[in-house]
Design an enzyme around this catalytic site. Structure first.
Site, PDB file in Angstrom:
ATOM      1  N   LYS A 109     -10.185 -25.844  28.837  1.00 44.32           N
ATOM      2  CA  LYS A 109      -9.487 -26.300  30.038  1.00 44.32           C
ATOM      3  C   LYS A 109      -8.405 -27.329  29.720  1.00 44.32           C
ATOM      4  CE  LYS A 109     -12.467 -24.254  32.958  1.00 44.32           C
ATOM      5  NZ  LYS A 109     -13.434 -23.615  32.039  1.00 44.32           N
TER       6      LYS A 109
HETATM    7  C1  LIG Z   1     -14.039 -22.412  32.056  1.00 40.76           C
HETATM    8  C2  LIG Z   1     -14.720 -21.931  30.857  1.00 40.76           C
HETATM    9  C3  LIG Z   1     -14.895 -20.555  30.626  1.00 40.76           C
HETATM   10  C4  LIG Z   1     -14.449 -19.509  31.615  1.00 40.76           C
HETATM   11  O1  LIG Z   1     -13.054 -19.409  31.711  1.00 40.76           O
HETATM   12  P1  LIG Z   1     -12.369 -18.732  32.988  1.00 40.76           P
HETATM   13  O2  LIG Z   1     -10.917 -18.969  32.822  1.00 40.76           O
HETATM   14  O3  LIG Z   1     -12.918 -19.441  34.185  1.00 40.76           O
HETATM   15  O4  LIG Z   1     -12.734 -17.292  32.972  1.00 40.76           O
HETATM   16  C5  LIG Z   1     -15.509 -20.170  29.444  1.00 40.76           C
HETATM   17  N1  LIG Z   1     -15.951 -21.081  28.551  1.00 40.76           N
HETATM   18  C6  LIG Z   1     -15.806 -22.403  28.743  1.00 40.76           C
HETATM   19  C7  LIG Z   1     -16.349 -23.350  27.725  1.00 40.76           C
HETATM   20  C8  LIG Z   1     -15.176 -22.883  29.885  1.00 40.76           C
HETATM   21  O5  LIG Z   1     -15.025 -24.201  30.059  1.00 40.76           O
END
Ligand SMILES: *Cc1c(COP(=O)(O)O)cnc(C)c1O
Length: 498
Positions: free
Chosen positions: A112
């Protein structure tokens, strides 16, 4: 480049406005009116550039209110806090056949950060361009990683406040501590009784509540979202598909023009959707492998055409950031699958909201989204993958990345394909130390810090200092709310602020 809503193609705004608004008034998500196309010479040029340079070149194709120089300045500033700012998302060759893009070298150790380090700078610049002096109140529902990454991005940013809600029993202990110990004068954090979907629905209700908007407006606030429905979240994620591809070219693994696959651990469907956008732009991607944990609603959708949350239990897993049943960003793909028929998209989303399901006929699905392969991994398979990959390759997977590792193997079992696949790694393993401990030693360790230390002792992998330090950092936020209390809490917060 103009942007339209997935629920109303006649509603056209600029990218700048799309970033400020976050979500369309009709409830739809903003998408580019068309996909800018790139050719191989363009990609070839990217292969000589740093990460922030590539970011500015890609984003300039969408954000024509901004010059490449302006975007570069923002990207350079955003990725300063990554381990290697010029190579923010490095590709690691773990094993002859295993390639991993590590998306977690930012301040909170999850993918993120890539988008949320950039978004605050972009949002501030967009408001400036529009002569917008309103204060922005960012509301976030988080499955764990978005919350802390958004706080780090937005804390103490002028003209912005941020409120984060996380499911009290649905995030890892380390994730929870990261959020509850946050600094920043413009930050509020609370747990929600319920799961991620409850938190997300609570926030969506506030966005749809005109009386809240009125009250906030009186205090000079406009609501915005840092969730992955915001175009400003999605766009920076397109970049690392290009840089991953270029690194494969530069290391001689592929030749310019060769196709590769990406395997992505999916939750809200934002990460993999950015890959699909990169493919639409002309990046040579063959297949996109959508990996789910036991909450396999996406797997079932791609394999049957039916998206249904009816009669489906929400399962708590070791990969909490993927414990999601309503994948908000899928709406953007549905819109494309339906040939950009916004009325039909709106109808299907209404069905999902009211009846808990929608369906697309399989023929249309395979014609328009045939490049998606979807499967899921069970808890046991995830645990096994963490230990097997560590034993064989000395590489420590976090449980989310392990989900993708399992599914990338089932892809090769089921599909005859000699194309190389890059697995997207979304978190540092120390963010989920208990799950990693369980996988390596076959027994539970309830204390997150003991688990970290034991894993570090065994593997020699250093624990990031910012995670270790959480142990001594005082807790600042202790509220736990019912979903229906969110509205009043938000109003109350805006009364308190300057
Ligand atoms: C948010 C997240 C995901 C999922 O990603 P999306 O874009 O919501 O599909 C997978 N792994 C981790 C560690 C995340 O923080």
């Amino acid at each position: 480049m103009k942007f339209i809503s997935t629920r109303n193609g006649n509603y056209k705004i600029t990218g700048t406005e799309a970033v400020i608004k976050g979500i369309s008034p009709d409830g739809g998500l903003f998408v580019p009116e068309s996909f800018p196309k790139v050719n191989l010479p363009f990609i070839d040029e990217l292969c000589d550039l740093t990460y922030p340079q590539t970011a500015s070149k890609i984003m300039a194709l969408f954000m024509d209110d901004f010059s490449e120089e302006e975007l570069f300045a923002m990207a350079e500033d955003a990725y300063k806090c990554f381990s290697d700012p010029e190579d923010a998302c490095p590709v690691v060759n773990v094993d002859d056949a295993i390639f991993i893009t590590e998306l977690w070298h930012g301040p909170t150790f999850a993918f993120k950060d890539v988008a949320l380090s950039f978004l605050p700078r972009l949002l501030t610049a967009c408001k400036k361009k529009m002569g917008n002096n309103e204060k922005t109140l960012i509301l976030v529902a988080t499955s764990g990683d978005t919350g802390k990454a958004a706080i780090e991005g937005f804390k103490d940013v002028e003209g912005t406040d941020i409120i984060v809600f996380y499911p009290e029993d649905g995030v890892s202990e380390a994730q929870k501590l990261q959020m509850k110990t946050s600094g920043g004068q413009n930050v509020y954090v609370a747990g929600i009784k319920g799961n991620f979907d409850d938190a997300q629905n609570g926030v969506k209700r506030i966005f749809a509540d005109d009386s809240v908007k009125e009250e906030l407006k009186e205090k000079g606030f406009a609501l915005s979202s840092a969730n992955s429905i915001n175009w400003g979240r999605l766009m920076p994620q397109i970049v690392y598909y290009f840089t991953s591809y270029c690194q494969m070219v530069n290391s001689g693994e592929i030749e310019l023009g060769d196709e590769i696959n990406f395997c992505v651990p999916c939750g809200n469907f934002g990460n993999i959707l950015a890959g699909w956008y990169a493919k639409q732009m002309g990046l040579p991607i063959k297949n996109l492998i959508c990996a789910s944990n036991s909450n396999k609603v996406l797997t079932d959708f791609f394999n049957t055409g039916k998206y249904s949350i009816k009669d489906r239990e929400f399962i708590k897993t070791t990969s909490p950031s993927m414990d999601i049943l309503i994948s908000s960003n899928l709406e953007r793909l549905v819109f494309e699958i339906l040939g950009r028929d916004w009325e039909k998209t709106a109808l299907l989303m209404k069905n999902l909201k009211e009846k808990g399901e929608f369906e697309i006929d399989k023929k249309t699905l395979s014609k328009k989204a045939g490049c998606f392969f979807a499967d899921y991994a069970t808890l046991d398979e995830v645990e096994n993958a963490i230990s097997v990959v560590y034993e064989s390759s000395d590489y420590l997977l976090d449980p989310h990345t392990a989900v993708a590792m399992v599914v990338s193997e089932s892809y090769y079992d089921q599909v005859e394909d000699d194309t190389l696949t890059i697995v997207m790694s979304t978190a540092n393993p120390y963010k989920f130390p208990q799950a990693v401990h369980q996988a390596l030693f076959g027994r539970e360790e309830k204390d997150a810090f003991k688990a970290m230390e034991r894993v570090a002792q065994e593997t020699g992998e250093p624990i990031p200092y910012a995670l270790l330090k959480l142990k001594e950092t005082p807790i600042r936020f202790n509220d736990v709310l019912y979903p229906l209390e969110l509205r009043d809490k938000v109003i109350e917060y805006t009364k308190k602020t300057r």
